[in-house]
Design a protein around this motif. Structure first.
Motif, mmCIF file in Angstrom:
data_model
loop_
_atom_site.group_PDB
_atom_site.id
_atom_site.type_symbol
_atom_site.label_atom_id
_atom_site.label_comp_id
_atom_site.label_asym_id
_atom_site.label_seq_id
_atom_site.Cartn_x
_atom_site.Cartn_y
_atom_site.Cartn_z
ATOM 1 N N LEU A 183 -27.014 19.810 -59.706
ATOM 2 C CA LEU A 183 -28.137 18.918 -59.426
ATOM 3 C C LEU A 183 -28.880 19.236 -58.125
ATOM 4 O O LEU A 183 -30.049 18.870 -57.990
ATOM 5 C CB LEU A 183 -27.644 17.470 -59.365
ATOM 6 C CG LEU A 183 -27.093 16.882 -60.669
ATOM 7 C CD1 LEU A 183 -26.606 15.460 -60.432
ATOM 8 C CD2 LEU A 183 -28.148 16.919 -61.771
ATOM 9 N N THR A 184 -28.231 19.887 -57.176
ATOM 10 C CA THR A 184 -28.861 20.129 -55.872
ATOM 11 C C THR A 184 -30.231 20.798 -55.977
ATOM 12 O O THR A 184 -31.175 20.396 -55.273
ATOM 13 C CB THR A 184 -27.922 20.933 -54.970
ATOM 14 O OG1 THR A 184 -26.753 20.142 -54.693
ATOM 15 C CG2 THR A 184 -28.603 21.308 -53.665
ATOM 16 N N PRO A 185 -30.419 21.831 -56.821
ATOM 17 C CA PRO A 185 -31.755 22.451 -56.895
ATOM 18 C C PRO A 185 -32.862 21.490 -57.313
ATOM 19 O O PRO A 185 -34.024 21.689 -56.955
ATOM 20 C CB PRO A 185 -31.563 23.559 -57.941
ATOM 21 C CG PRO A 185 -30.109 23.870 -57.908
ATOM 22 C CD PRO A 185 -29.436 22.561 -57.642
ATOM 23 N N ALA A 186 -32.506 20.432 -58.064
ATOM 24 C CA ALA A 186 -33.518 19.483 -58.511
ATOM 25 C C ALA A 186 -34.120 18.701 -57.357
ATOM 26 O O ALA A 186 -35.235 18.170 -57.464
ATOM 27 C CB ALA A 186 -32.908 18.515 -59.530
ATOM 28 N N PHE A 187 -33.400 18.633 -56.225
ATOM 29 C CA PHE A 187 -33.865 17.862 -55.082
ATOM 30 C C PHE A 187 -34.028 18.750 -53.842
ATOM 31 O O PHE A 187 -33.939 18.277 -52.710
ATOM 32 C CB PHE A 187 -32.888 16.719 -54.797
ATOM 33 C CG PHE A 187 -32.712 15.782 -55.965
ATOM 34 C CD1 PHE A 187 -33.622 14.774 -56.210
ATOM 35 C CD2 PHE A 187 -31.650 15.943 -56.848
ATOM 36 C CE1 PHE A 187 -33.477 13.920 -57.285
ATOM 37 C CE2 PHE A 187 -31.492 15.098 -57.931
ATOM 38 C CZ PHE A 187 -32.409 14.077 -58.155
ATOM 39 N N SER A 188 -34.282 20.024 -54.066
ATOM 40 C CA SER A 188 -34.437 20.981 -52.968
ATOM 41 C C SER A 188 -35.742 20.752 -52.218
ATOM 42 O O SER A 188 -36.685 20.117 -52.718
ATOM 43 C CB SER A 188 -34.406 22.409 -53.514
ATOM 44 O OG SER A 188 -35.549 22.650 -54.314
ATOM 45 N N ALA A 189 -35.809 21.309 -51.004
ATOM 46 C CA ALA A 189 -37.033 21.192 -50.198
ATOM 47 C C ALA A 189 -38.215 21.828 -50.914
ATOM 48 O O ALA A 189 -39.344 21.312 -50.862
ATOM 49 C CB ALA A 189 -36.809 21.844 -48.839
ATOM 50 N N ARG A 190 -37.979 22.937 -51.585
ATOM 51 C CA ARG A 190 -39.067 23.602 -52.302
ATOM 52 C C ARG A 190 -39.601 22.730 -53.436
ATOM 53 O O ARG A 190 -40.814 22.613 -53.626
ATOM 54 C CB ARG A 190 -38.563 24.935 -52.863
ATOM 55 C CG ARG A 190 -39.623 25.719 -53.627
ATOM 56 C CD ARG A 190 -39.075 27.057 -54.107
ATOM 57 N NE ARG A 190 -38.676 27.890 -52.971
ATOM 58 C CZ ARG A 190 -38.120 29.090 -53.104
ATOM 59 N NH1 ARG A 190 -37.886 29.588 -54.312
ATOM 60 N NH2 ARG A 190 -37.799 29.802 -52.033
#
Length: 371
Positions: free
Chosen positions: A72-79
């Motif tokens: 799930l982390t990439p779904a809420f990344s800075a980018r």
């Protein structure tokens, strides 16, 4: 003493932990978790099926958590947040257009606080916005801390709905989080089997809008009482952190202290007090966020504050994964309000605002405003 005997919303015994340093340390302590070896006989936090009671212990609990965070982390990344920012601004502007087209006073909760986080989480997850009335009703029921059957029915309906959505995403994937969950359910490990993927999705949908709705309402009330929150556009990020740190300034009747429930899976010594394995521990985040040993003038609203980091999103391995999107929504809205509605103010005294005292995420039932 940072450890106190307490009684929960469900009437069960618990340990209440206060103080910034102690709460912060225990938030990252692996001996505290959401599971219990005998959950049917463990103390309950409330009658809600969401965080209200312990889950069954699992030997793969730690590994499953690590895998889920990794997914799930990439779904809420800075980018991803940077790409989402213009869309959030468009949503804020559109909702404020609709608000100002209404007669005064108008309900800010209904016009802005609720639809903004729902619109954003729907886009991130890939959930149809036109279903909002249904999952709002189910989420509200699931978060009921006093009626177990209502909470159970609401969570079951939300889970069934998300199960259908995840199944559809497996057949017709898109650029959204639920499509990624659907793909993970086919990875052959069984860790994200369709039913578990649906429960994870239901949790994301619930947490992704309920908590931010309450924060927006609180921010408007605090802005009414502390105009300095909007005085300097360059400090909007700090203003949002104060909105997140401070409690909702609405009087409520005395009752159990709210907090984050966790169950001890081993004996834990806390400053000379032993919390036995199996006991319920309520980490009082609100008390921690107002600790004078950490925050200078803790009740003051200071957008330039540099003396501490609030614990509203938790700390450690279980730090709220959705914190970046919540901050994005709050920063965008509270940067826009002074420009669009410089005369925004409450239409009733603060002590007449209806607090949701039996709801897991708290907040307000209505927020009448003028501008």
């Amino acid at each position: 003493m940072p450890v106190h005997h307490a009684t929960t919303y469900a009437g069960d015994p618990a340990w209440r932990v206060t103080g910034y340093r102690t709460v912060r340390r225990l938030l990252a302590d692996p001996r505290l978790g959401r599971t219990h070896t005998d959950p049917d006989h463990a103390s309950r936090y409330s009658e809600s099926m969401v965080f209200g009671r312990a889950l069954p212990a699992s030997p793969t609990e730690h590994d499953d958590h690590v895998q889920l965070r990794r997914l799930l982390t990439p779904a809420f990344s800075a980018r991803r947040m940077a790409r989402l920012r213009p869309r959030v601004q468009d949503l804020v502007d559109g909702l404020l257009d609709q608000l100002t087209a209404q007669d005064q006073p108008a309900d800010f909760h209904q016009a802005v606080s609720f639809p903004l986080p729902v619109l954003v989480i729907c886009e991130l997850l890939g959930v149809p916005y036109h279903d909002r009335d249904d999952f709002r009703r189910w989420s509200d029921a699931a978060a009921d801390m006093t009626d177990r059957q209502r909470s159970l029915d609401g969570l079951a309906a939300l889970w069934a709905y998300m199960r259908d959505i995840v199944a559809r995403k497996r057949r017709e994937p898109g650029p959204d989080v639920l499509s990624e969950l659907g793909a993970a359910s086919d990875d052959g490990t069984g860790r994200f089997a369709p039913d578990r993927a649906a429960m994870i999705a239901a949790g994301l949908l619930f947490a992704g809008h309920e908590t931010t709705v309450a924060a927006i309402d609180k921010g408007v009330v605090l802005l009414d009482r502390h105009p300095e929150l909007a005085a300097d556009p360059e400090r909007i990020a700090g203003a949002v952190e104060e909105i997140l740190r401070l409690p909702l300034p609405v009087p409520v009747a005395d009752g159990p202290a709210p907090g984050l429930p966790r169950w001890a899976n081993a004996d834990i010594d806390v400053d000379g007090t032993t919390i036995p394995a199996g006991d319920l521990v309520v980490l009082d985040l609100q008390d921690a966020n107002l600790d004078p040993d950490t925050f200078d003038r803790p009740a003051a609203c200071d957008p330039g504050r540099t003396d501490g980091t609030h614990l509203t999103f938790g700390h450690g391995p279980h730090y709220c994964i959705g914190a970046p999107v919540a901050r994005l929504e709050l920063q965008t809205l509270f940067a826009t309000l002074p420009r669009r509605l410089p005369g925004l103010r409450l239409a009733v005294p603060v002590d007449e605002l209806p607090a949701r005292t039996t709801h897991l995420t708290g907040g307000l039932a209505a927020l009448p405003v003028r501008w």
